[in-house]
Design a protein around this motif. Sequence first.
Motif, PDB file in Angstrom:
ATOM      1  N   UNK A  92       0.834  -1.210   0.000  1.00 17.47           N
ATOM      2  CA  UNK A  92       0.000   0.000   0.000  1.00 17.47           C
ATOM      3  C   UNK A  92       0.866   1.255   0.000  1.00 17.47           C
ATOM      4  N   UNK A  93       1.945   1.231   0.799  1.00 16.55           N
ATOM      5  CA  UNK A  93       2.840   2.398   0.831  1.00 16.55           C
ATOM      6  C   UNK A  93       3.520   2.588  -0.520  1.00 16.55           C
ATOM      7  N   UNK A  94       3.954   1.473  -1.112  1.00 17.69           N
ATOM      8  CA  UNK A  94       4.575   1.549  -2.438  1.00 17.69           C
ATOM      9  C   UNK A  94       3.603   2.146  -3.450  1.00 17.69           C
ATOM     10  N   UNK A  95       2.329   1.694  -3.364  1.00 19.05           N
ATOM     11  CA  UNK A  95       1.329   2.204  -4.308  1.00 19.05           C
ATOM     12  C   UNK A  95       1.098   3.701  -4.116  1.00 19.05           C
ATOM     13  N   UNK A  96       0.979   4.108  -2.857  1.00 20.54           N
ATOM     14  CA  UNK A  96       0.737   5.530  -2.592  1.00 20.54           C
ATOM     15  C   UNK A  96       1.918   6.386  -3.046  1.00 20.54           C
ATOM     16  N   UNK A  97       3.123   5.934  -2.700  1.00 22.41           N
ATOM     17  CA  UNK A  97       4.304   6.711  -3.088  1.00 22.41           C
ATOM     18  C   UNK A  97       4.476   6.746  -4.606  1.00 22.41           C
ATOM     19  N   UNK A  98       4.180   5.625  -5.253  1.00 21.46           N
ATOM     20  CA  UNK A  98       4.273   5.591  -6.715  1.00 21.46           C
ATOM     21  C   UNK A  98       3.261   6.532  -7.352  1.00 21.46           C
ATOM     22  N   UNK A  99       2.044   6.560  -6.798  1.00 23.57           N
ATOM     23  CA  UNK A  99       1.021   7.474  -7.317  1.00 23.57           C
ATOM     24  C   UNK A  99       1.476   8.932  -7.189  1.00 23.57           C
ATOM     25  N   UNK A 100       2.026   9.246  -5.997  1.00 23.68           N
ATOM     26  CA  UNK A 100       2.529  10.615  -5.787  1.00 23.68           C
ATOM     27  C   UNK A 100       3.682  10.911  -6.744  1.00 23.68           C
ATOM     28  N   UNK A 101       4.556   9.906  -6.943  1.00 28.09           N
ATOM     29  CA  UNK A 101       5.694  10.104  -7.849  1.00 28.09           C
ATOM     30  C   UNK A 101       5.225  10.347  -9.282  1.00 28.09           C
ATOM     31  N   UNK A 102       4.219   9.596  -9.709  1.00 30.34           N
ATOM     32  CA  UNK A 102       3.676   9.809 -11.052  1.00 30.34           C
ATOM     33  C   UNK A 102       3.078  11.203 -11.193  1.00 30.34           C
ATOM     34  N   UNK A 103       2.401  11.643 -10.133  1.00 30.30           N
ATOM     35  CA  UNK A 103       1.842  12.997 -10.156  1.00 30.30           C
ATOM     36  C   UNK A 103       2.953  14.036 -10.299  1.00 30.30           C
ATOM     37  N   UNK A 104       4.036  13.814  -9.566  1.00 29.38           N
ATOM     38  CA  UNK A 104       5.158  14.747  -9.657  1.00 29.38           C
ATOM     39  C   UNK A 104       5.815  14.706 -11.042  1.00 29.38           C
ATOM     40  N   UNK A 105       5.874  13.505 -11.659  1.00 25.13           N
ATOM     41  CA  UNK A 105       6.408  13.404 -13.025  1.00 25.13           C
ATOM     42  C   UNK A 105       5.539  14.205 -13.989  1.00 25.13           C
ATOM     43  N   UNK A 106       4.213  14.103 -13.821  1.00 24.80           N
ATOM     44  CA  UNK A 106       3.320  14.892 -14.672  1.00 24.80           C
ATOM     45  C   UNK A 106       3.567  16.387 -14.473  1.00 24.80           C
ATOM     46  N   UNK A 107       3.779  16.770 -13.212  1.00 23.01           N
ATOM     47  CA  UNK A 107       4.052  18.180 -12.935  1.00 23.01           C
ATOM     48  C   UNK A 107       5.378  18.603 -13.552  1.00 23.01           C
ATOM     49  N   UNK A 108       6.373  17.715 -13.509  1.00 22.72           N
ATOM     50  CA  UNK A 108       7.646  18.039 -14.152  1.00 22.72           C
ATOM     51  C   UNK A 108       7.470  18.238 -15.661  1.00 22.72           C
ATOM     52  N   UNK A 109       6.686  17.357 -16.267  1.00 18.45           N
ATOM     53  CA  UNK A 109       6.406  17.510 -17.705  1.00 18.45           C
ATOM     54  C   UNK A 109       5.721  18.835 -17.985  1.00 18.45           C
ATOM     55  N   UNK A 110       4.774  19.188 -17.120  1.00 18.66           N
ATOM     56  CA  UNK A 110       4.075  20.455 -17.293  1.00 18.66           C
ATOM     57  C   UNK A 110       5.016  21.645 -17.108  1.00 18.66           C
ATOM     58  N   UNK A 111       5.920  21.514 -16.139  1.00 16.46           N
ATOM     59  CA  UNK A 111       6.889  22.596 -15.907  1.00 16.46           C
ATOM     60  C   UNK A 111       7.763  22.803 -17.136  1.00 16.46           C
ATOM     61  N   UNK A 112       8.288  21.694 -17.696  1.00 15.84           N
ATOM     62  CA  UNK A 112       9.143  21.808 -18.879  1.00 15.84           C
ATOM     63  C   UNK A 112       8.373  22.426 -20.038  1.00 15.84           C
ATOM     64  N   UNK A 113       7.130  21.927 -20.257  1.00 14.94           N
ATOM     65  CA  UNK A 113       6.332  22.474 -21.343  1.00 14.94           C
ATOM     66  C   UNK A 113       6.051  23.949 -21.135  1.00 14.94           C
ATOM     67  N   UNK A 114       5.789  24.314 -19.888  1.00 16.69           N
ATOM     68  CA  UNK A 114       5.493  25.720 -19.600  1.00 16.69           C
ATOM     69  C   UNK A 114       6.720  26.601 -19.823  1.00 16.69           C
ATOM     70  N   UNK A 115       7.875  26.123 -19.414  1.00 16.85           N
ATOM     71  CA  UNK A 115       9.100  26.905 -19.624  1.00 16.85           C
ATOM     72  C   UNK A 115       9.395  27.074 -21.106  1.00 16.85           C
ATOM     73  N   UNK A 116       9.190  25.988 -21.877  1.00 18.04           N
ATOM     74  CA  UNK A 116       9.406  26.100 -23.322  1.00 18.04           C
ATOM     75  C   UNK A 116       8.429  27.076 -23.958  1.00 18.04           C
ATOM     76  N   UNK A 117       7.177  27.036 -23.507  1.00 15.21           N
ATOM     77  CA  UNK A 117       6.170  27.956 -24.045  1.00 15.21           C
ATOM     78  C   UNK A 117       6.525  29.394 -23.731  1.00 15.21           C
ATOM     79  N   UNK A 118       6.931  29.650 -22.496  1.00 18.60           N
ATOM     80  CA  UNK A 118       7.283  31.024 -22.111  1.00 18.60           C
ATOM     81  C   UNK A 118       8.528  31.516 -22.827  1.00 18.60           C
ATOM     82  N   UNK A 119       9.470  30.591 -23.112  1.00 18.76           N
ATOM     83  CA  UNK A 119      10.682  31.024 -23.817  1.00 18.76           C
ATOM     84  C   UNK A 119      10.368  31.438 -25.242  1.00 18.76           C
ATOM     85  N   UNK A 120       9.330  30.834 -25.839  1.00 23.26           N
ATOM     86  CA  UNK A 120       8.958  31.223 -27.198  1.00 23.26           C
ATOM     87  C   UNK A 120       8.097  32.473 -27.201  1.00 23.26           C
ATOM     88  N   UNK A 121       7.093  32.525 -26.326  1.00 26.31           N
ATOM     89  CA  UNK A 121       6.199  33.684 -26.258  1.00 26.31           C
ATOM     90  C   UNK A 121       5.620  33.737 -24.862  1.00 26.31           C
TER      91      UNK A 121
END
Length: 423
Positions: A235-264
């Motif tokens: 259960x702990x592994x599942x919860x931590x993995x879920x949180x980690x996946x959420x953070x990976x999605x946020x990292x992807x969003x951060x990168x996309x946002x930085x690229x978008x802002x660098x262009x316009x």
Amino acid sequence: MRRRLIQSTLAVVLVVIAVFGVSLVIVETRTITSTAQERVDTEAVRLASIVDSRLLGDETVDAKVLREQVQGDRYAEIRIPQKPVIQVGTKPTGDVISATETGEEGETVTVQEPRSSVTREVGRTLLIIAAVALLAVIAAVLLAVRQANRLASPLTDLAETAERLGSGDPRPRHKRYGVPELDRVADVLDSSAERIARMLTAERRLAADASHQLRTPLTALSMRLEEITLTDDPDTVKDEATIALTQVERLTDVVQRLLTNSRDPRTGSAVTFDLDEVIQQQLAEWRPAYRSAGRAIVSSGKRHLKAVGTPGAVAQVLAALIENSLMHGGGTVALRTRVTGNQAVIEVTDEGPGVPADLGARIFERAISGRNSTGIGLAVARDLAEADGGRLEMLQAKPPVIALFLSRTQPPKKPQESGPTVR
């Protein structure tokens, strides 16, 4: 290039001199010869008239009387019927110009002039023409050198500018030369230099922003992965993995946002979202770090607020403010939500010493920091907030209160231009 310009200009001048010079020499030679012949003809007519007048008046006609009537080195021969031949002057040898005139009393007057006099006059004319041609050549060479320098020097400067651009020095020179074509090239090079400078600045800024914004999420993600490796509880592994996946999605969003802002920086993807979810996500993510530092992070204020913006960008702004309070603040960090007019406001405050008076609102500028940090986090947070139509302000310096203002209603969409109807 200078040599070619000088050679081409000199070649044109020589061709012009050759064409017009030869023509002028021919015309002048003919004119001088014709003039000499006319002079001799006139002299013969005049002498015949004098001899006629003297014969009609029964006056003496001899060489002594006529000598004064013959000019220069001309030779005159008068033949009067039944009288000896009268010769005035020295008879020329070689080629001569001759004219013969018959008088009313039957006398014949012949006047001769050496052709060498015509040759001398033609020679003087040729010398004058040659001197003028030489002056024209010298003037052409001087003008060609000046024009070559005027054209070659700007080209050398433009080549140096292009070389500087290629070597990574994008500073525009803003130098013009008074030649429209060369000035156009200079304008293009300056525009290219400015674009390259902006691109290099954007790339450096993107690298700095990415390294700063990704540092904390990657650290949190590594902590989650360490938790997974250290536990055997599914259960702990599942919860931590879920949180980690959420953070990976946020990292992807951060990168996309930085690229978008660098262009316009003005390009946004604002939507209506629940502020509570973003705040609770940040609290859950930062509590372990605050707990490790012996501090607390809490939230208060109005609940169930809806705001317009990009959830990932808002999360990054809050993360930057929370991290700033963790690094430079003290005591408990509080996130308070409230409503003012048509805006939702999230205030982040702590119990630390606050912002130095000499910094003030400059804390949102890049490379401005009072605690030996990079000075990037708050600047990026401000850019992210403004990209979604919000703003980031410091409401109070001591204790520090920084507020994020977000709109609560979607801005009206711009009407799209309708294209032609295809049937």
